[in-house]
Write an enzyme that holds these catalytic residues in place. Structure first.
Site, PDB file in Angstrom:
ATOM      1  N   GLY A   1       0.834  -1.212   0.000  1.00  0.00           N
ATOM      2  CA  GLY A   1       0.000   0.000   0.000  1.00  0.00           C
ATOM      3  C   GLY A   1       0.862   1.252   0.000  1.00  0.00           C
ATOM      4  O   GLY A   1       0.641   2.196  -0.770  1.00  0.00           O
ATOM      5  N   HIS A   2       1.873   1.260   0.860  1.00  0.00           N
ATOM      6  CA  HIS A   2       2.801   2.397   0.904  1.00  0.00           C
ATOM      7  C   HIS A   2       3.566   2.508  -0.415  1.00  0.00           C
ATOM      8  O   HIS A   2       3.779   3.600  -0.945  1.00  0.00           O
ATOM      9  CB  HIS A   2       3.824   2.218   2.033  1.00  0.00           C
ATOM     10  CG  HIS A   2       3.236   2.193   3.411  1.00  0.00           C
ATOM     11  ND1 HIS A   2       3.207   1.055   4.184  1.00  0.00           N
ATOM     12  CD2 HIS A   2       2.664   3.150   4.162  1.00  0.00           C
ATOM     13  CE1 HIS A   2       2.662   1.327   5.358  1.00  0.00           C
ATOM     14  NE2 HIS A   2       2.312   2.583   5.375  1.00  0.00           N
ATOM     15  N   GLY A  19      -3.161   7.927   1.292  1.00  0.00           N
ATOM     16  CA  GLY A  19      -4.019   6.826   0.874  1.00  0.00           C
ATOM     17  C   GLY A  19      -5.494   7.030   1.210  1.00  0.00           C
ATOM     18  O   GLY A  19      -5.828   7.601   2.251  1.00  0.00           O
ATOM     19  N   ASP A  50      -7.033   5.692   4.688  1.00  0.00           N
ATOM     20  CA  ASP A  50      -7.323   6.528   5.858  1.00  0.00           C
ATOM     21  C   ASP A  50      -8.142   7.720   5.374  1.00  0.00           C
ATOM     22  O   ASP A  50      -7.661   8.861   5.331  1.00  0.00           O
ATOM     23  CB  ASP A  50      -6.015   6.965   6.515  1.00  0.00           C
ATOM     24  CG  ASP A  50      -5.223   5.763   6.996  1.00  0.00           C
ATOM     25  OD1 ASP A  50      -5.554   5.209   8.042  1.00  0.00           O
ATOM     26  OD2 ASP A  50      -4.279   5.342   6.281  1.00  0.00           O
ATOM     27  N   VAL A  93      -4.820  -0.319  -1.483  1.00  0.00           N
ATOM     28  CA  VAL A  93      -4.282  -1.593  -1.976  1.00  0.00           C
ATOM     29  C   VAL A  93      -4.751  -2.687  -1.019  1.00  0.00           C
ATOM     30  O   VAL A  93      -4.648  -2.543   0.206  1.00  0.00           O
ATOM     31  CB  VAL A  93      -2.742  -1.551  -2.055  1.00  0.00           C
ATOM     32  CG1 VAL A  93      -2.185  -2.896  -2.502  1.00  0.00           C
ATOM     33  CG2 VAL A  93      -2.300  -0.446  -3.000  1.00  0.00           C
TER      34      VAL A  93
HETATM   35  P1  AMP Z   1       0.770   4.889   7.763  1.00  0.00           P
HETATM   36  O1  AMP Z   1       2.165   4.398   7.682  1.00  0.00           O
HETATM   37  O2  AMP Z   1      -0.209   3.866   8.220  1.00  0.00           O
HETATM   38  O3  AMP Z   1       0.668   6.194   8.499  1.00  0.00           O
HETATM   39  O4  AMP Z   1       0.331   5.207   6.268  1.00  0.00           O
HETATM   40  C1  AMP Z   1       1.076   6.077   5.474  1.00  0.00           C
HETATM   41  C2  AMP Z   1       0.307   6.373   4.227  1.00  0.00           C
HETATM   42  O5  AMP Z   1       0.061   5.160   3.501  1.00  0.00           O
HETATM   43  C3  AMP Z   1      -1.069   7.011   4.505  1.00  0.00           C
HETATM   44  O6  AMP Z   1      -1.322   8.020   3.549  1.00  0.00           O
HETATM   45  C4  AMP Z   1      -2.002   5.836   4.330  1.00  0.00           C
HETATM   46  O7  AMP Z   1      -3.316   6.205   3.972  1.00  0.00           O
HETATM   47  C5  AMP Z   1      -1.324   5.071   3.215  1.00  0.00           C
HETATM   48  N1  AMP Z   1      -1.752   3.675   3.207  1.00  0.00           N
HETATM   49  C6  AMP Z   1      -1.767   2.816   4.256  1.00  0.00           C
HETATM   50  N2  AMP Z   1      -2.280   1.633   3.895  1.00  0.00           N
HETATM   51  C7  AMP Z   1      -2.600   1.741   2.582  1.00  0.00           C
HETATM   52  C8  AMP Z   1      -3.174   0.854   1.631  1.00  0.00           C
HETATM   53  N3  AMP Z   1      -3.545  -0.383   1.950  1.00  0.00           N
HETATM   54  N4  AMP Z   1      -3.352   1.301   0.361  1.00  0.00           N
HETATM   55  C9  AMP Z   1      -2.997   2.574   0.024  1.00  0.00           C
HETATM   56  N5  AMP Z   1      -2.438   3.449   0.876  1.00  0.00           N
HETATM   57  C10 AMP Z   1      -2.254   3.047   2.143  1.00  0.00           C
END
Ligand code: AMP
Length: 283
Positions: free
Chosen positions: A36-37, A148, A151, A177
């Protein structure tokens, strides 16, 4: 790939590249990276000259100290992943770099966006998110910010932050994703037991059920049935909300909204999962 721990070095590199007229895209993360990241980085790469990623587990957005302590930290693996997708720069600051004692977060009017959905169950969470994002955006000053859809509420709040501070930044929403069975990828998924990993797919299934039956049942009936599906599988639902895609207020009449999203939070054992699906999006 450039690796920066300090703001001064990052800023020098950014200034050098800005002088060359290169566009800068930015994807902030808390590490424990997954596909996803990576999709954010890939999208950023397609659209911009340079892609900067930050890895910072922001303590101020954890309303639960145990959640912060258990948050997975996999820096070596994260750097390998970012290197493999040609990330231009990664910023891995210490907490003192992000929050120096003389720094004050701006006061941002969020028009209640932070009080709905997650805001009810995670008091203070979005205050921390706004704080860290205000600081990161002040430091990186990207042309484009990649976040993403996963969130969704966070995205709307950061959109408001950018508007409120009149920052010259374009916010891009990257699609969620998912695993092959539909579970949204999340750094927290590694903590799921095999049993709950299998069961967790019900969140996506329940949201898809709502999408399919949106015009057939009332909002209350849709939410009640989705709640039933999730709870009977053995997850513990916190909320399922069918909300306006802009102000996140509860929807009553489907045909009166341009954008409608269903947002869900549920516990799968001791792991809290969130997800959402766009139900209506009239351009
Ligand atoms: P985090 O590390 O959880 O703070 O997420 C960092 C970024 O990655 C944020 O913009 C999230 O929305 C995005 N993100 C996390 N999981 C996913 C995913 N499964 N698909 C797309 N983007 C994601």
């Amino acid at each position: 790939m450039q690796y920066f721990k300090t703001i001064d070095h990052l800023k020098d590199w950014l200034a050098e590249n800005r002088q060359k007229g290169l566009t800068i895209g930015f994807a902030p993360t808390m590490g424990a990276l997954h596909p996803g990241h990576v999709s954010l980085v890939e999208q950023c790469h397609r659209d911009q000259h340079l892609c900067v990623v930050s890895i910072f587990v922001n303590p101020t957005q954890f309303n639960n100290p145990e959640d912060l302590q258990k948050y997975p930290r996999t820096l070596e693996h994260d750097l390998d992943l970012l290197y493999a997708v040609d990330t231009d720069a990664v910023f891995v600051p210490d907490v003192t770099e992000i929050y120096p004692s003389d720094w004050q977060a701006p006061q941002v009017k969020l028009d209640g966006l932070d009080e709905r959905l997650e805001g009810v169950f995670r008091p203070g969470h979005f205050k921390g998110v706004v704080q860290v994002m205000a600081r990161l955006l002040e430091l990186v000053c990207p042309d484009y910010l990649y976040m993403g859809q996963k969130d969704y509420q966070q995205w709307t709040i950061i959109h408001k932050l950018i508007q409120h501070l009149r920052l010259p930044i374009q916010l891009v929403m990257s699609p969620t994703v998912r695993e092959a069975d539909g579970l949204a990828m999340s750094s927290r998924n590694v903590r799921l037991t095999p049993e709950f990993r299998t069961k967790a797919v019900v969140i996506h299934q329940a949201m898809q059920w709502i999408k399919k039956h949106l015009h057939k049942y009332t909002i209350d009936q849709l939410q009640e049935h989705a709640a039933h599906l999730i709870n009977e599988t053995g997850l513990r639902l916190e909320y399922v909300g069918i909300v306006d895609g802009y102000d996140l207020k509860s929807v009553q009449q489907v045909d009166q909204h341009k954008k409608i999203v269903v947002c869900v939070a549920a516990w799968a054992g001791d792991v809290r999962l969130i997800d959402n699906l766009i139900l209506v999006d009239k351009k």
